[in-house]
Write a protein that holds these residues in place. Structure first.
Motif, PDB file in Angstrom:
ATOM      1  N   ASN A   1       0.773  -1.295   0.028  1.00  0.00           N
ATOM      2  CA  ASN A   1      -0.052   0.028   0.023  1.00  0.00           C
ATOM      3  C   ASN A   1       0.952   1.304  -0.011  1.00  0.00           C
ATOM      4  O   ASN A   1       0.477   2.358  -0.365  1.00  0.00           O
ATOM      5  CB  ASN A   1      -1.093   0.063   1.213  1.00  0.00           C
ATOM      6  CG  ASN A   1      -2.155  -1.049   1.227  1.00  0.00           C
ATOM      7  OD1 ASN A   1      -2.535  -1.260   0.109  1.00  0.00           O
ATOM      8  ND2 ASN A   1      -2.237  -1.652   2.177  1.00  0.00           N
ATOM      9  N   ASP A   2       2.127   0.956   0.301  1.00  0.00           N
ATOM     10  CA  ASP A   2       3.008   2.390   0.201  1.00  0.00           C
ATOM     11  C   ASP A   2       3.431   2.595  -1.000  1.00  0.00           C
ATOM     12  O   ASP A   2       4.076   3.806  -1.175  1.00  0.00           O
ATOM     13  CB  ASP A   2       4.446   1.958   1.088  1.00  0.00           C
ATOM     14  CG  ASP A   2       4.136   1.737   2.533  1.00  0.00           C
ATOM     15  OD1 ASP A   2       3.030   2.270   3.167  1.00  0.00           O
ATOM     16  OD2 ASP A   2       4.973   1.363   3.071  1.00  0.00           O
ATOM     17  N   LEU A   3       3.064   1.815  -2.125  1.00  0.00           N
ATOM     18  CA  LEU A   3       3.538   2.500  -3.341  1.00  0.00           C
ATOM     19  C   LEU A   3       2.511   3.543  -3.942  1.00  0.00           C
ATOM     20  O   LEU A   3       3.194   4.322  -4.556  1.00  0.00           O
ATOM     21  CB  LEU A   3       3.265   0.941  -4.331  1.00  0.00           C
ATOM     22  CG  LEU A   3       4.022   0.030  -4.393  1.00  0.00           C
ATOM     23  CD1 LEU A   3       3.741  -1.296  -5.246  1.00  0.00           C
ATOM     24  CD2 LEU A   3       5.530   0.446  -4.786  1.00  0.00           C
ATOM     25  N   LYS A   4       1.351   3.462  -3.688  1.00  0.00           N
ATOM     26  CA  LYS A   4       0.495   4.439  -4.256  1.00  0.00           C
ATOM     27  C   LYS A   4       1.008   6.037  -3.595  1.00  0.00           C
ATOM     28  O   LYS A   4       1.155   6.782  -4.747  1.00  0.00           O
ATOM     29  CB  LYS A   4      -0.747   4.559  -3.626  1.00  0.00           C
ATOM     30  CG  LYS A   4      -2.024   5.467  -4.247  1.00  0.00           C
ATOM     31  CD  LYS A   4      -2.451   5.201  -5.239  1.00  0.00           C
ATOM     32  CE  LYS A   4      -3.622   6.284  -5.698  1.00  0.00           C
ATOM     33  NZ  LYS A   4      -3.302   7.872  -5.968  1.00  0.00           N
ATOM     34  N   PRO A   5       1.411   6.361  -2.689  1.00  0.00           N
ATOM     35  CA  PRO A   5       1.843   7.537  -2.489  1.00  0.00           C
ATOM     36  C   PRO A   5       3.185   8.025  -2.924  1.00  0.00           C
ATOM     37  O   PRO A   5       3.524   9.160  -3.259  1.00  0.00           O
ATOM     38  CB  PRO A   5       1.925   7.676  -0.692  1.00  0.00           C
ATOM     39  CG  PRO A   5       1.757   6.411  -0.307  1.00  0.00           C
ATOM     40  CD  PRO A   5       1.206   5.552  -1.346  1.00  0.00           C
ATOM     41  N   LEU A   6       4.038   6.767  -3.100  1.00  0.00           N
ATOM     42  CA  LEU A   6       5.380   6.864  -3.842  1.00  0.00           C
ATOM     43  C   LEU A   6       4.867   7.188  -5.274  1.00  0.00           C
ATOM     44  O   LEU A   6       5.783   8.023  -5.859  1.00  0.00           O
ATOM     45  CB  LEU A   6       6.254   5.758  -3.631  1.00  0.00           C
ATOM     46  CG  LEU A   6       6.752   5.590  -2.119  1.00  0.00           C
ATOM     47  CD1 LEU A   6       7.318   4.061  -2.253  1.00  0.00           C
ATOM     48  CD2 LEU A   6       7.731   6.439  -2.020  1.00  0.00           C
ATOM     49  N   ASN A   7       4.066   6.581  -5.935  1.00  0.00           N
ATOM     50  CA  ASN A   7       3.708   6.881  -7.278  1.00  0.00           C
ATOM     51  C   ASN A   7       2.951   8.236  -7.429  1.00  0.00           C
ATOM     52  O   ASN A   7       3.406   8.984  -8.447  1.00  0.00           O
ATOM     53  CB  ASN A   7       2.708   5.668  -7.816  1.00  0.00           C
ATOM     54  CG  ASN A   7       2.602   6.001  -9.330  1.00  0.00           C
ATOM     55  OD1 ASN A   7       3.598   5.338 -10.064  1.00  0.00           O
ATOM     56  ND2 ASN A   7       1.502   6.206  -9.945  1.00  0.00           N
ATOM     57  N   ASP A   8       2.318   8.753  -6.386  1.00  0.00           N
ATOM     58  CA  ASP A   8       1.743  10.205  -6.530  1.00  0.00           C
ATOM     59  C   ASP A   8       3.042  10.952  -6.562  1.00  0.00           C
ATOM     60  O   ASP A   8       3.060  12.169  -7.329  1.00  0.00           O
ATOM     61  CB  ASP A   8       0.972  10.237  -5.279  1.00  0.00           C
ATOM     62  CG  ASP A   8      -0.490   9.643  -5.400  1.00  0.00           C
ATOM     63  OD1 ASP A   8      -0.562   8.922  -6.443  1.00  0.00           O
ATOM     64  OD2 ASP A   8      -1.243   9.410  -4.427  1.00  0.00           O
ATOM     65  N   SER A   9       4.023  10.802  -5.641  1.00  0.00           N
ATOM     66  CA  SER A   9       5.251  11.700  -5.730  1.00  0.00           C
ATOM     67  C   SER A   9       5.886  11.672  -6.970  1.00  0.00           C
ATOM     68  O   SER A   9       6.333  12.633  -7.839  1.00  0.00           O
ATOM     69  CB  SER A   9       6.207  11.339  -4.610  1.00  0.00           C
ATOM     70  OG  SER A   9       5.331  11.639  -3.234  1.00  0.00           O
ATOM     71  N   LEU A  10       5.939  10.626  -7.658  1.00  0.00           N
ATOM     72  CA  LEU A  10       6.639  10.555  -9.176  1.00  0.00           C
ATOM     73  C   LEU A  10       5.843  11.130 -10.006  1.00  0.00           C
ATOM     74  O   LEU A  10       6.360  11.895 -10.837  1.00  0.00           O
ATOM     75  CB  LEU A  10       6.732   8.975  -9.460  1.00  0.00           C
ATOM     76  CG  LEU A  10       7.762   8.090  -8.798  1.00  0.00           C
ATOM     77  CD1 LEU A  10       7.326   6.648  -9.365  1.00  0.00           C
ATOM     78  CD2 LEU A  10       8.934   8.215  -8.837  1.00  0.00           C
ATOM     79  N   VAL A  11       4.321  11.247 -10.010  1.00  0.00           N
ATOM     80  CA  VAL A  11       3.765  11.973 -10.715  1.00  0.00           C
ATOM     81  C   VAL A  11       3.851  13.568 -10.403  1.00  0.00           C
ATOM     82  O   VAL A  11       4.040  14.047 -11.613  1.00  0.00           O
ATOM     83  CB  VAL A  11       2.211  11.660 -10.387  1.00  0.00           C
ATOM     84  CG1 VAL A  11       1.339  12.695 -11.189  1.00  0.00           C
ATOM     85  CG2 VAL A  11       1.620  10.135 -10.905  1.00  0.00           C
ATOM     86  N   TYR A  12       3.881  13.963  -9.393  1.00  0.00           N
ATOM     87  CA  TYR A  12       4.394  15.446  -9.162  1.00  0.00           C
ATOM     88  C   TYR A  12       5.688  15.690  -9.954  1.00  0.00           C
ATOM     89  O   TYR A  12       5.799  16.619 -10.687  1.00  0.00           O
ATOM     90  CB  TYR A  12       4.587  15.355  -7.693  1.00  0.00           C
ATOM     91  CG  TYR A  12       5.191  16.712  -7.432  1.00  0.00           C
ATOM     92  CD1 TYR A  12       4.533  18.116  -7.482  1.00  0.00           C
ATOM     93  CD2 TYR A  12       6.665  16.964  -7.213  1.00  0.00           C
ATOM     94  CE1 TYR A  12       5.169  19.491  -7.227  1.00  0.00           C
ATOM     95  CE2 TYR A  12       7.142  18.482  -7.088  1.00  0.00           C
ATOM     96  CZ  TYR A  12       6.291  19.616  -6.911  1.00  0.00           C
ATOM     97  OH  TYR A  12       6.853  20.660  -6.847  1.00  0.00           O
ATOM     98  N   TYR A  13       6.875  14.881  -9.923  1.00  0.00           N
ATOM     99  CA  TYR A  13       7.914  15.320 -10.470  1.00  0.00           C
ATOM    100  C   TYR A  13       7.843  15.402 -11.944  1.00  0.00           C
ATOM    101  O   TYR A  13       8.318  16.148 -12.801  1.00  0.00           O
ATOM    102  CB  TYR A  13       9.076  14.257  -9.836  1.00  0.00           C
ATOM    103  CG  TYR A  13       9.603  14.621  -8.445  1.00  0.00           C
ATOM    104  CD1 TYR A  13      10.214  15.695  -8.354  1.00  0.00           C
ATOM    105  CD2 TYR A  13       9.210  13.817  -7.595  1.00  0.00           C
ATOM    106  CE1 TYR A  13      10.726  16.033  -7.037  1.00  0.00           C
ATOM    107  CE2 TYR A  13       9.782  14.235  -6.276  1.00  0.00           C
ATOM    108  CZ  TYR A  13      10.466  15.203  -5.788  1.00  0.00           C
ATOM    109  OH  TYR A  13      11.104  15.521  -4.916  1.00  0.00           O
ATOM    110  N   VAL A  14       7.151  14.341 -12.438  1.00  0.00           N
ATOM    111  CA  VAL A  14       7.088  14.184 -13.910  1.00  0.00           C
ATOM    112  C   VAL A  14       6.147  15.225 -14.646  1.00  0.00           C
ATOM    113  O   VAL A  14       6.553  15.855 -15.554  1.00  0.00           O
ATOM    114  CB  VAL A  14       6.521  12.564 -14.387  1.00  0.00           C
ATOM    115  CG1 VAL A  14       6.044  12.562 -15.883  1.00  0.00           C
ATOM    116  CG2 VAL A  14       7.399  11.784 -13.959  1.00  0.00           C
ATOM    117  N   ASP A  15       5.025  15.497 -13.829  1.00  0.00           N
ATOM    118  CA  ASP A  15       4.122  16.541 -14.435  1.00  0.00           C
ATOM    119  C   ASP A  15       4.811  17.832 -14.346  1.00  0.00           C
ATOM    120  O   ASP A  15       4.850  18.764 -15.211  1.00  0.00           O
ATOM    121  CB  ASP A  15       2.817  16.492 -13.351  1.00  0.00           C
ATOM    122  CG  ASP A  15       2.072  15.369 -13.827  1.00  0.00           C
ATOM    123  OD1 ASP A  15       2.206  14.678 -14.725  1.00  0.00           O
ATOM    124  OD2 ASP A  15       0.932  15.122 -13.196  1.00  0.00           O
ATOM    125  N   ALA A  16       5.656  18.205 -13.315  1.00  0.00           N
ATOM    126  CA  ALA A  16       6.536  19.386 -13.103  1.00  0.00           C
ATOM    127  C   ALA A  16       7.377  19.481 -14.374  1.00  0.00           C
ATOM    128  O   ALA A  16       7.636  20.780 -14.981  1.00  0.00           O
ATOM    129  CB  ALA A  16       6.927  19.669 -11.878  1.00  0.00           C
TER     130      ALA A  16
END
Length: 120
Positions: free
Chosen positions: A59-74
């Motif tokens: 379940n820790d993968l979802k927040p980590l993936n959300d962080s990846l999305v932040y960096y990619v979108d930026a």
């Protein structure tokens, strides 16, 4: 009197609309390399959790993936011509697939194909 009220109403309306940021004004405050390094740091943590399911709560993968999305979108918004962007997008697409977010994975991988056709 109507002209004065109308003028005041227009002035209030215009000033209230001007306070919102547009998408081009939103900045992460990070350089291109800081965004890439941040992405890679989070991706390393993501991979540790993903590759060791017995040792980590998946379940820790979802927040980590959300962080990846932040960096990619930026990166996409602020540095759309980055030479590192195609590789980051591919890695983010794979991570999104790993958390079963096919829509985001498809978005990233299509962006690579459409924007960097020579990369593939």
């Amino acid at each position: 009197m109507k002209k004065i009220l109308l003028s005041l109403g227009v002035a209030v309306l215009l000033s209230s609309c001007g306070g919102q940021e547009t998408s081009t004004e939103k900045k992460s405050g990070f350089s291109e390399q800081q965004l890439v390094n941040g992405f890679e740091s989070v991706r390393g943590k993501f991979n540790i959790v993903f590759e060791n399911p017995k040792d980590h709560d998946q379940n820790d993968l979802k927040p980590l993936n959300d962080s990846l999305v932040y960096y990619v979108d930026a990166l996409v918004a602020e540095y759309p011509k980055s030479s590192q962007l195609p590789e980051v997008l591919c890695r983010a697409g794979i991570s999104s697939l790993n958390v079963k977010n096919g829509a985001k994975a498809l978005e990233y991988l299509n962006y690579v194909v459409d924007s960097f056709p020579k990369h593939i």
